[in-house]
Write a protein that holds these residues in place. Structure first.
Motif, mmCIF file in Angstrom:
data_model
loop_
_atom_site.group_PDB
_atom_site.id
_atom_site.type_symbol
_atom_site.label_atom_id
_atom_site.label_comp_id
_atom_site.label_asym_id
_atom_site.label_seq_id
_atom_site.Cartn_x
_atom_site.Cartn_y
_atom_site.Cartn_z
ATOM 1 N N UNK A 12 24.404 38.449 40.158
ATOM 2 C CA UNK A 12 25.712 38.323 39.519
ATOM 3 C C UNK A 12 26.642 39.274 40.250
ATOM 4 N N UNK A 13 27.726 38.753 40.819
ATOM 5 C CA UNK A 13 28.670 39.582 41.565
ATOM 6 C C UNK A 13 29.930 39.740 40.727
ATOM 7 N N UNK A 14 30.318 40.987 40.517
ATOM 8 C CA UNK A 14 31.504 41.296 39.723
ATOM 9 C C UNK A 14 32.506 42.062 40.569
ATOM 10 N N UNK A 15 33.746 41.610 40.552
ATOM 11 C CA UNK A 15 34.835 42.284 41.233
ATOM 12 C C UNK A 15 35.337 43.359 40.281
ATOM 13 N N UNK A 16 34.852 44.572 40.451
ATOM 14 C CA UNK A 16 35.200 45.642 39.513
ATOM 15 C C UNK A 16 36.617 46.155 39.718
ATOM 16 N N UNK A 17 37.172 45.946 40.911
ATOM 17 C CA UNK A 17 38.555 46.350 41.155
ATOM 18 C C UNK A 17 39.541 45.554 40.315
ATOM 19 N N UNK A 59 43.059 39.992 51.187
ATOM 20 C CA UNK A 59 42.764 41.422 51.184
ATOM 21 C C UNK A 59 41.804 41.776 52.322
ATOM 22 N N UNK A 60 41.731 43.057 52.632
ATOM 23 C CA UNK A 60 40.727 43.564 53.559
ATOM 24 C C UNK A 60 39.762 44.435 52.767
ATOM 25 N N UNK A 61 38.631 44.721 53.378
ATOM 26 C CA UNK A 61 37.658 45.599 52.710
ATOM 27 C C UNK A 61 36.983 46.485 53.741
ATOM 28 N N UNK A 62 36.416 47.554 53.273
ATOM 29 C CA UNK A 62 35.733 48.504 54.139
ATOM 30 C C UNK A 62 34.378 47.971 54.586
ATOM 31 N N UNK A 63 33.706 47.223 53.722
ATOM 32 C CA UNK A 63 32.369 46.707 54.010
ATOM 33 C C UNK A 63 32.452 45.220 54.370
ATOM 34 N N UNK A 64 32.082 44.843 55.610
ATOM 35 C CA UNK A 64 32.142 43.437 55.993
ATOM 36 C C UNK A 64 31.081 42.585 55.291
ATOM 37 N N UNK A 65 29.991 43.213 54.908
ATOM 38 C CA UNK A 65 28.939 42.548 54.143
ATOM 39 C C UNK A 65 28.145 43.604 53.395
ATOM 40 N N UNK A 66 27.390 43.148 52.408
ATOM 41 C CA UNK A 66 26.501 44.032 51.655
ATOM 42 C C UNK A 66 25.115 43.417 51.710
ATOM 43 N N UNK A 67 24.127 44.245 52.035
ATOM 44 C CA UNK A 67 22.736 43.797 51.988
ATOM 45 C C UNK A 67 21.977 44.662 51.002
ATOM 46 N N UNK A 91 19.514 41.016 40.118
ATOM 47 C CA UNK A 91 20.088 41.966 41.072
ATOM 48 C C UNK A 91 21.607 41.800 41.071
ATOM 49 N N UNK A 92 22.324 42.570 40.249
ATOM 50 C CA UNK A 92 23.778 42.489 40.207
ATOM 51 C C UNK A 92 24.413 43.268 41.362
ATOM 52 N N UNK A 93 25.610 42.835 41.747
ATOM 53 C CA UNK A 93 26.411 43.551 42.737
ATOM 54 C C UNK A 93 27.781 43.808 42.122
ATOM 55 N N UNK A 94 28.135 45.077 41.982
ATOM 56 C CA UNK A 94 29.444 45.489 41.477
ATOM 57 C C UNK A 94 30.277 45.847 42.697
ATOM 58 N N UNK A 95 31.388 45.157 42.873
ATOM 59 C CA UNK A 95 32.095 45.169 44.146
ATOM 60 C C UNK A 95 33.568 45.515 43.992
ATOM 61 N N UNK A 96 34.046 46.386 44.867
ATOM 62 C CA UNK A 96 35.480 46.594 45.036
ATOM 63 C C UNK A 96 35.750 46.601 46.538
ATOM 64 N N UNK A 97 36.998 46.731 46.943
ATOM 65 C CA UNK A 97 37.325 46.676 48.364
ATOM 66 C C UNK A 97 36.742 47.852 49.142
ATOM 67 N N UNK A 98 36.513 48.979 48.469
ATOM 68 C CA UNK A 98 36.075 50.171 49.174
ATOM 69 C C UNK A 98 34.778 50.771 48.642
#
Length: 138
Positions: A31-36, A101-109, A123-130
């Motif tokens: 589950x991916x959440x855009x926390x920003x 938008x741009x982000x600091x991380x091009x991908x997450x593994x 396996x959740x991923x909590x995501x913001x731009x930085x």
């Protein structure tokens, strides 16, 4: 409560939400959440790999994208799910670019170990731009 909010809640509890990319109920979800922005991250491309224990090479299991709720349930069938090391690769730069938008991380593994394939793994991923974080959910 608004009808839109009720539909959102309904997607979380109805059995049809448990369909998997592989077509049967699986034991691994994300589950991916855009926390920003405080919303689910829809349309995030992702790939699931399993590591070969003898060569350490990564074998592609499946790929897909998150749905409107930021989920990609059942990434793997019970028959495919064995003990070992797995990797979820999320294309985060593409996600942010789709919103201008741009982000600091091009991908997450996220690399994790499955010791007991009879258990459910989330396996959740909590995501913001930085930044990003993850944990083993239930």
């Amino acid at each position: 409560m608004s009808a839109l909010r009720l539909q959102h809640i309904q997607r979380h509890i109805l059995p049809e939400n448990q369909q998997t990319m592989a077509g049967s109920l699986g034991t691994l979800t994300t589950h991916v959440l855009n926390t920003g922005m405080g919303v689910p991250a829809a349309n995030v491309a992702l790939v699931l790999y399993r590591q070969d224990s003898s060569t350490n090479a990564w074998t592609l299991i499946t790929s897909g994208t998150t749905n409107d709720d930021g989920r990609c349930p059942g990434l793997i069938t019970k028959e495919q799910f064995t003990a070992g090391v797995y990797k979820l690769h999320f294309e985060t730069a593409q996600y942010w670019a789709s919103m201008g938008e741009t982000s600091f991380y091009p991908y997450v593994e996220i690399v994790f170990t499955i010791n007991d394939p009879e258990q459910k793994y989330h396996v959740p991923l909590l995501l913001s731009r930085f930044s990003y974080s993850t944990y083993r959910g239930s």
